[in-house]
Design a protein around this motif. Structure first.
Motif, short mmCIF file in Angstrom:
data_model
loop_
_atom_site.label_atom_id
_atom_site.label_comp_id
_atom_site.label_asym_id
_atom_site.label_seq_id
_atom_site.Cartn_x
_atom_site.Cartn_y
_atom_site.Cartn_z
N GLN A 341 0.81 -1.22 0.00
CA GLN A 341 0.00 0.00 0.00
C GLN A 341 0.84 1.28 0.00
N ALA A 342 2.15 1.16 0.17
CA ALA A 342 3.00 2.35 0.31
C ALA A 342 2.98 3.22 -0.94
N LYS A 343 2.99 4.53 -0.73
CA LYS A 343 3.01 5.49 -1.83
C LYS A 343 4.29 6.34 -1.83
N LYS A 344 4.83 6.62 -0.63
CA LYS A 344 6.00 7.48 -0.53
C LYS A 344 7.26 6.72 -0.13
N ARG A 345 7.18 6.05 1.03
CA ARG A 345 8.39 5.44 1.57
C ARG A 345 8.10 4.14 2.31
N ILE A 346 9.11 3.27 2.31
CA ILE A 346 9.12 2.07 3.13
C ILE A 346 10.51 2.02 3.76
N TYR A 347 10.60 2.30 5.05
CA TYR A 347 11.87 2.27 5.75
C TYR A 347 11.85 1.11 6.75
N ILE A 348 12.91 0.32 6.71
CA ILE A 348 12.97 -0.90 7.52
C ILE A 348 14.28 -0.94 8.29
N GLN A 349 14.20 -1.30 9.56
CA GLN A 349 15.38 -1.66 10.35
C GLN A 349 15.16 -3.07 10.87
N THR A 350 16.14 -3.92 10.65
CA THR A 350 16.03 -5.31 11.09
C THR A 350 17.43 -5.91 11.23
N PRO A 351 17.66 -6.72 12.27
CA PRO A 351 18.96 -7.37 12.41
C PRO A 351 19.12 -8.61 11.53
N TYR A 352 18.01 -9.11 11.01
CA TYR A 352 18.03 -10.29 10.13
C TYR A 352 17.07 -10.02 8.98
N PHE A 353 17.51 -10.32 7.75
CA PHE A 353 16.69 -10.04 6.58
C PHE A 353 16.64 -11.29 5.70
N ILE A 354 15.67 -12.15 5.99
CA ILE A 354 15.44 -13.35 5.19
C ILE A 354 13.96 -13.39 4.82
N PRO A 355 13.57 -12.57 3.84
CA PRO A 355 12.16 -12.50 3.47
C PRO A 355 11.74 -13.70 2.62
N ALA A 367 9.87 -0.51 -4.91
CA ALA A 367 11.04 0.27 -5.34
C ALA A 367 10.96 0.60 -6.83
N LEU A 368 10.58 -0.37 -7.64
CA LEU A 368 10.49 -0.17 -9.08
C LEU A 368 9.39 0.83 -9.44
N SER A 369 8.38 0.95 -8.59
CA SER A 369 7.28 1.87 -8.88
C SER A 369 7.55 3.28 -8.36
N GLY A 370 8.73 3.49 -7.77
CA GLY A 370 9.11 4.83 -7.34
C GLY A 370 9.00 5.09 -5.86
N VAL A 371 8.60 4.09 -5.08
CA VAL A 371 8.55 4.26 -3.62
C VAL A 371 9.98 4.24 -3.08
N ASP A 372 10.25 5.10 -2.11
CA ASP A 372 11.58 5.20 -1.49
C ASP A 372 11.75 4.05 -0.51
N VAL A 373 12.50 3.04 -0.91
CA VAL A 373 12.73 1.84 -0.08
C VAL A 373 14.14 1.91 0.50
N LYS A 374 14.22 1.92 1.81
CA LYS A 374 15.52 1.95 2.48
C LYS A 374 15.53 0.90 3.59
N ILE A 375 16.66 0.19 3.69
CA ILE A 375 16.83 -0.83 4.73
C ILE A 375 18.14 -0.56 5.46
N ILE A 376 18.08 -0.50 6.79
CA ILE A 376 19.30 -0.42 7.60
C ILE A 376 19.50 -1.78 8.26
N PHE A 377 20.70 -2.31 8.10
CA PHE A 377 21.04 -3.67 8.51
C PHE A 377 22.37 -3.62 9.26
N PRO A 378 22.62 -4.54 10.18
CA PRO A 378 23.88 -4.49 10.94
C PRO A 378 25.11 -4.60 10.02
N GLY A 379 26.14 -3.87 10.38
CA GLY A 379 27.41 -3.98 9.66
C GLY A 379 28.26 -5.12 10.19
N LYS A 380 27.91 -5.61 11.39
CA LYS A 380 28.65 -6.70 12.01
C LYS A 380 27.65 -7.78 12.43
N PRO A 381 27.91 -9.05 12.10
CA PRO A 381 26.94 -10.11 12.38
C PRO A 381 27.02 -10.63 13.81
#
Length: 495
Positions: A341-355, A367-381
């Motif tokens: 349903q997003a029209k502007k943005r989808i911002y996600i923070q998660t320590p694990y990303f296995i969708p 993302a392909l339709s122009g919604v701003d998709v950003k994901i912040i993920f740990p730099g260290k596991p």
């Protein structure tokens, strides 16, 4: 020698029949094809250890209905201890009608909110609450300072449910408060996950000393042989505190010193928790009482656990619980609906990303339709295999035009979703299949512009402490890294 060979021959036949039978069962269960193929691949590559792993982690407890929530509902309906179950059902029906008739929102921009709210009403029987005040807590220090103060001021009861409780400095501080409150006559109850809190198997005095002072404590799905328990794969990942039925805490922070930045390995621990004062606490209380009944076989549904409340605030909140005891994967499906349903943005923070494929496709399409998709993920596991598997999914996000950031300041454990300007979610569920399909989780879905803005401001600050991964960098990473990620991804359906 002939006898020994004969015995090995018999064992081999029995084992082959067992593996073949399990393979047929997995096939006939009509699971997700990726999971079916993953398990069959495990059996082929690791025939002995793979069979043992399946017995521990692979059985479909959701289908076997081991968790008898429906039985509890029938007991509640037939008892006089909680007459408002019928009122609760009526409330859900009234709220569905209010959404359909546009009695709650009548602006054009409310379509996404109405879709998510109605979905959760239909699936998780999760009514929305209007009278709430929310405070966002962005690290362990903020959470524990608030929590300690509220625990000290408890007047009737304290209910705590955590995946991890450690015999740590903060653990002992909270322990002292709880013991003191129990001596004052306050009812103190604690639920902990038997596997998540495994360190306490070797420090039984931590809970024993509390029990002696009147604190009631139960483990969730305990086992005399925890690592040989077929339910080990289904963990209570919830983090809930309810005080006097008026104040609630929910989010990603367990009870341990690492959440205060004292981990030698990670240092600063970035997390998000939420303090709620208001009617949403009723739903957190209900979740706790259901889990308490499941673990202790004690029914606690007195009116005092749902006290009358004055005006608290204007935030609209839906508390959503999901797990193998429910017919629907409520948080999973709510995330999917929200992303679509997003029209502007989808911002996600998660320590694990296995969708799974549905979430991944929704994110790529957005993302392909122009919604701003950003994901912040740990730099260290903190878990190498899960970390590598997670990294393998980012290529699709980057190719679709989404952005991925690796958090550098410490460890990122925050679990949030921000959608457009006025929808957000804070809770215990990671963006992975384990949280969506296996664990007992709880999230708060908030329909409030101010809360969304606060979470957005925190998100932007976290980007400043992160390193962006570009598509070129991702494509040109070392071949050995690609091989490790691909190998780990093969196991992602069963991680």
């Amino acid at each position: 020698m002939d006898v020994l060979n004969y015995l090995w021959w018999i064992v081999g036949i029995i084992f082959t029949i067992s593996v073949a039978s399990v393979s047929i069962i997995i096939f006939l269960e009509n699971r997700d094809p990726a999971k079916t193929i993953a398990w069959l691949l495990v059996f082929i590559l690791f025939p002995v250890s793979g069979f043992i792993i399946y017995l521990l982690f692979g059985q479909n407890i959701r289908k076997k209905k081991i968790f008898k929530t429906q039985k509890l509902l029938l007991e509640l309906k037939s008892s006089n201890t909680f007459k408002s179950i019928k009122e609760f059902e009526n409330l859900v029906a009234i709220q569905k009608n209010a959404i359909t008739e546009n009695l709650l929102f009548d602006d054009e921009g409310s379509f996404a909110k109405k879709r998510i709210m109605n979905l959760l009403l239909n699936m998780g029987r999760s009514p929305f609450t209007l009278n709430n005040k929310i405070k966002i807590l962005t690290n362990g220090e903020e959470k524990f300072n608030e929590l300690a103060n509220d625990l000290e001021n408890a007047k009737d009861h304290i209910h705590m449910e955590y995946y991890i409780i450690k015999d740590s400095q903060i653990g002992r501080t909270i322990k002292e408060i709880l013991v003191r409150k129990a001596k004052e006559g306050i009812d103190v109850r604690i639920l902990y996950d038997d596997v998540g809190s495994w360190r306490l198997w070797f420090k039984k005095s931590f809970f024993d000393e509390m029990r002696k002072e009147g604190v009631k404590i139960y483990p969730f799905l305990p086992s005399l042989l925890p690592f040989l328990n077929r339910k080990i794969n289904y963990r209570n990942h919830r983090k809930i505190t309810v005080i006097d039925g008026k104040i609630g805490y929910i989010g990603g922070i367990n009870i341990g010193d690492e959440y205060l930045g004292k981990s030698k390995r990670f240092g600063f621990w970035r997390d998000t928790h939420m303090k709620i004062e208001g009617e949403a606490v009723y739903m957190m209380q209900l979740t706790f009482l259901f889990d308490w009944y499941f673990s202790s076989k004690t029914l606690l549904f007195d009116k005092k656990y749902f006290p009358r409340l004055g005006f608290c605030g204007e935030s609209i909140v839906q508390i959503v619980s999901s797990g193998p005891d429910s017919d629907w994967e409520a948080i999973h499906q709510a995330y999917f609906t929200a992303i679509c349903q997003a029209k502007k943005r989808i911002y996600i923070q998660t320590p694990y990303f296995i969708p799974d494929e549905s979430i991944l496709m929704a994110l790529k399409s957005a993302a392909l339709s122009g919604v701003d998709v950003k994901i912040i993920f740990p730099g260290k596991p903190d878990n190498k295999v899960v970390y590598l598997a997670s990294l393998s999914y980012f290529k699709d996000i980057l190719k679709a035009g989404g952005k991925v950031y690796l958090y550098q300041k410490g460890f990122l454990h925050s679990k949030i979703l921000i959608l457009d300007d006025d929808i957000s979610s804070v809770g215990t569920a990671n963006m992975d299949m384990r949280s969506f399909m296996l664990n007992f989780e709880i999230n708060g879905f908030i329909y409030d512009k101010q809360i969304a803005k606060e979470l957005l401001d925190d998100f932007v600050k976290d980007i400043e402490d992160s390193k962006e991964i570009t598509l070129d960098e991702y494509i040109n990473r070392p071949m050995i890294q690609k091989i490790k990620e691909s190998a780990s991804r093969l196991l992602s359906p069963i991680l």
